[in-house]
Design a protein around this motif. Sequence first.
Motif, PDB file in Angstrom:
ATOM      1  N   ALA A   7       0.804  -1.166   0.036  1.00 36.96           N
ATOM      2  CA  ALA A   7       0.044   0.291   0.228  1.00 36.96           C
ATOM      3  C   ALA A   7       1.010   1.132  -0.077  1.00 36.96           C
ATOM      4  CB  ALA A   7      -1.009  -0.063   1.123  1.00 36.96           C
ATOM      5  N   VAL A   8       0.424   2.212  -0.833  1.00 33.20           N
ATOM      6  CA  VAL A   8       1.203   3.579  -0.998  1.00 33.20           C
ATOM      7  C   VAL A   8       0.620   4.603   0.001  1.00 33.20           C
ATOM      8  CG1 VAL A   8       1.832   5.245  -2.586  1.00 33.20           C
ATOM      9  CG2 VAL A   8       1.867   2.902  -3.274  1.00 33.20           C
ATOM     10  N   LEU A   9       1.687   5.371   0.347  1.00 33.99           N
ATOM     11  CA  LEU A   9       1.177   6.414   1.468  1.00 33.99           C
ATOM     12  C   LEU A   9       0.482   5.893   2.525  1.00 33.99           C
ATOM     13  CD1 LEU A   9       0.775   9.255  -1.188  1.00 33.99           C
ATOM     14  CD2 LEU A   9       2.576   9.256   0.553  1.00 33.99           C
ATOM     15  N   LEU A  10       0.674   4.753   3.058  1.00 31.90           N
ATOM     16  CA  LEU A  10      -0.098   3.973   4.144  1.00 31.90           C
ATOM     17  C   LEU A  10      -0.413   4.833   5.320  1.00 31.90           C
ATOM     18  CD1 LEU A  10      -1.790   1.544   4.932  1.00 31.90           C
ATOM     19  CD2 LEU A  10       0.370   0.654   5.702  1.00 31.90           C
ATOM     20  N   ASN A  11       0.397   5.203   6.026  1.00 30.56           N
ATOM     21  CA  ASN A  11       0.110   6.015   7.224  1.00 30.56           C
ATOM     22  C   ASN A  11      -0.397   7.341   6.792  1.00 30.56           C
ATOM     23  OD1 ASN A  11       1.415   3.898   8.914  1.00 30.56           O
ATOM     24  ND2 ASN A  11       3.197   4.705   8.600  1.00 30.56           N
ATOM     25  N   GLU A  12       0.122   8.077   5.996  1.00 29.72           N
ATOM     26  CA  GLU A  12      -0.314   9.380   5.511  1.00 29.72           C
ATOM     27  C   GLU A  12      -1.894   9.290   5.300  1.00 29.72           C
ATOM     28  OE1 GLU A  12       4.080   9.103   4.258  1.00 29.72           O
ATOM     29  OE2 GLU A  12       2.423   7.826   4.460  1.00 29.72           O
ATOM     30  N   ALA A  13      -2.450   8.192   4.272  1.00 29.46           N
ATOM     31  CA  ALA A  13      -3.627   8.436   3.818  1.00 29.46           C
ATOM     32  C   ALA A  13      -4.545   7.786   5.038  1.00 29.46           C
ATOM     33  CB  ALA A  13      -3.829   7.202   2.764  1.00 29.46           C
ATOM     34  N   VAL A  14      -4.093   7.137   5.934  1.00 34.44           N
ATOM     35  CA  VAL A  14      -5.196   6.825   7.094  1.00 34.44           C
ATOM     36  C   VAL A  14      -5.222   7.782   8.059  1.00 34.44           C
ATOM     37  CG1 VAL A  14      -5.315   4.978   8.945  1.00 34.44           C
ATOM     38  CG2 VAL A  14      -4.753   4.220   6.555  1.00 34.44           C
ATOM     39  N   ALA A  15      -3.964   8.423   8.570  1.00 31.67           N
ATOM     40  CA  ALA A  15      -3.896   9.686   9.108  1.00 31.67           C
ATOM     41  C   ALA A  15      -4.796  10.795   8.730  1.00 31.67           C
ATOM     42  CB  ALA A  15      -2.569  10.248   9.403  1.00 31.67           C
ATOM     43  N   ALA A  16      -4.852  10.947   7.442  1.00 32.76           N
ATOM     44  CA  ALA A  16      -5.709  12.023   7.005  1.00 32.76           C
ATOM     45  C   ALA A  16      -6.980  11.698   6.883  1.00 32.76           C
ATOM     46  CB  ALA A  16      -5.153  12.096   5.391  1.00 32.76           C
ATOM     47  N   VAL A  17      -7.394  10.572   6.718  1.00 31.93           N
ATOM     48  CA  VAL A  17      -9.075   9.993   7.038  1.00 31.93           C
ATOM     49  C   VAL A  17      -9.501  10.160   8.451  1.00 31.93           C
ATOM     50  CG1 VAL A  17      -9.060   7.587   7.135  1.00 31.93           C
ATOM     51  CG2 VAL A  17     -10.454   8.758   5.716  1.00 31.93           C
ATOM     52  N   LEU A  18      -8.578   9.941   9.162  1.00 30.77           N
ATOM     53  CA  LEU A  18      -8.848  10.083  10.498  1.00 30.77           C
ATOM     54  C   LEU A  18      -8.825  11.402  11.096  1.00 30.77           C
ATOM     55  CD1 LEU A  18      -6.987   6.853  11.880  1.00 30.77           C
ATOM     56  CD2 LEU A  18      -9.515   6.992  12.071  1.00 30.77           C
ATOM     57  N   GLY A  19      -8.230  12.487  10.330  1.00 34.24           N
ATOM     58  CA  GLY A  19      -8.146  13.833  10.769  1.00 34.24           C
ATOM     59  C   GLY A  19      -7.095  13.948  11.911  1.00 34.24           C
ATOM     60  N   VAL A  20      -5.743  13.293  11.928  1.00 30.52           N
ATOM     61  CA  VAL A  20      -4.792  13.599  12.743  1.00 30.52           C
ATOM     62  C   VAL A  20      -3.359  13.716  12.136  1.00 30.52           C
ATOM     63  CG1 VAL A  20      -5.795  12.044  14.471  1.00 30.52           C
ATOM     64  CG2 VAL A  20      -4.222  11.113  12.881  1.00 30.52           C
ATOM     65  N   LYS A  21      -2.627  14.423  12.353  1.00 31.62           N
ATOM     66  CA  LYS A  21      -1.356  14.680  11.704  1.00 31.62           C
ATOM     67  C   LYS A  21      -0.489  13.472  11.630  1.00 31.62           C
ATOM     68  CE  LYS A  21      -0.911  19.459  13.344  1.00 31.62           C
ATOM     69  NZ  LYS A  21       0.082  20.527  13.892  1.00 31.62           N
ATOM     70  N   SER A  22      -0.386  12.633  12.477  1.00 32.58           N
ATOM     71  CA  SER A  22       0.249  11.386  12.510  1.00 32.58           C
ATOM     72  C   SER A  22      -0.263  10.236  13.117  1.00 32.58           C
ATOM     73  CB  SER A  22       1.804  11.388  12.629  1.00 32.58           C
ATOM     74  OG  SER A  22       1.749  11.810  14.101  1.00 32.58           O
ATOM     75  N   LEU A  23      -0.103   9.084  12.909  1.00 36.33           N
ATOM     76  CA  LEU A  23      -0.436   7.854  13.512  1.00 36.33           C
ATOM     77  C   LEU A  23       0.408   7.461  14.608  1.00 36.33           C
ATOM     78  CD1 LEU A  23      -1.614   5.618  10.631  1.00 36.33           C
ATOM     79  CD2 LEU A  23      -3.026   7.059  12.102  1.00 36.33           C
ATOM     80  N   PRO A  24      -0.112   6.787  15.871  1.00 35.34           N
ATOM     81  CA  PRO A  24       0.811   6.367  16.759  1.00 35.34           C
ATOM     82  C   PRO A  24       1.498   5.314  16.313  1.00 35.34           C
ATOM     83  CG  PRO A  24      -1.542   6.261  17.507  1.00 35.34           C
ATOM     84  CD  PRO A  24      -1.623   6.428  16.099  1.00 35.34           C
ATOM     85  N   ILE A  25       2.736   5.254  16.848  1.00 39.72           N
ATOM     86  CA  ILE A  25       3.891   4.515  16.279  1.00 39.72           C
ATOM     87  C   ILE A  25       3.277   2.864  16.441  1.00 39.72           C
ATOM     88  CG2 ILE A  25       6.155   3.435  16.511  1.00 39.72           C
ATOM     89  CD1 ILE A  25       7.025   6.401  17.430  1.00 39.72           C
ATOM     90  N   ASP A  26       2.649   2.542  17.531  1.00 38.43           N
ATOM     91  CA  ASP A  26       2.369   1.269  17.758  1.00 38.43           C
ATOM     92  C   ASP A  26       0.963   1.252  18.117  1.00 38.43           C
ATOM     93  OD1 ASP A  26       1.985  -1.212  18.530  1.00 38.43           O
ATOM     94  OD2 ASP A  26       3.288  -1.567  20.061  1.00 38.43           O
TER      95      ASP A  26
END
Length: 327
Positions: A7-26
């Motif tokens: 999956a491309v831009l995995l963390n970025e796309a999911v963070a964006a749909v959740l409305g957060v700047k970044s996802l938790p590491i774990d």
Amino acid sequence: MSFNHEAVLLNEAVAAVLGVKSLPIDASKDSLQASGVYVDATFGRGGHSRLLLSHLADNARLIVFDKDPTAIAVANQLASEDSRVTVVHDSFATLSDHLAKLDIEQVDGLMADLGISSPQIDDGSRGFSFMRDGAVDMRMDTSRGQSVAQWLEQVDDETLADVLFEFGEERHSRRIARAIKQMDSYESTLELAEVIKAAHPNWQRGKHPATQSFQAMRIFINNELGDVDSFLQQSLAVLKAGAQLSVISFHSLEDRRIKQFLQRHSKGQYLEDENLPMPPQRPRYFSKPKRIGPSKAEIAQNPRSRSAWLRAATRTDIEYDKASTAT
């Protein structure tokens, strides 16, 4: 045979749909536990969906769409393991209709990855690749519709050339179209690619001369740009106030559409119309959109990500009015 997809831009796309700047590491230790209803409009092999699910609460819902029967088989397996998942075997252009059937009026997040998946490219039998032999098919949904081979048997030179130019931005479309129509049959992707190569007077170094023509035929036969336009327009009514739209594209024809759509609906007015003394006002349905590209590390790990762009925006609290959002 199994094929891998990253999956491309995995963390970025999911963070964006959740409305957060970044996802938790774990996620297992620090999940966001977001509630509500979310949509993955292009499930693929489920990379984005699985990461999103790891940050959703137990009472949340995830509706996943895909045209591809193989992708749907993977989605159904995920749904059998996770009761939060509902699977829809259809194009995201039917988004509103299927949500209505599920008694869902609006959602909290909507994401889509418009790229063709690695398994689709790597499986020669699907017909997407000019590097692997297979039937000239190129349908996303192999259970319905006309294949590229069937279309090529019927289409005239001029129409084929128009398709190659419009959807592949192929400058030598007339010459290539004539060569394609002189073929005896359209049973082999490698034969089709060789005919295009022989007809092409020059091409970019390091880029196969059939790249743009194959892209054009695939986009046309699957109505990809029309589906994107319909999907984007439906997002206005489907997204709740404060909900997020997150869309990944891989070529300029798609990215331009997304960019212009978000610009139109985030600036508060139509583009200027020289026939009117004052352009009619359009509500600002989205916040100022963000554009995010892959990191150098991701490109090094997955070269297919190099052309990807993520565009994301937040739905405002303005009430949706169909009459005021005609495109």
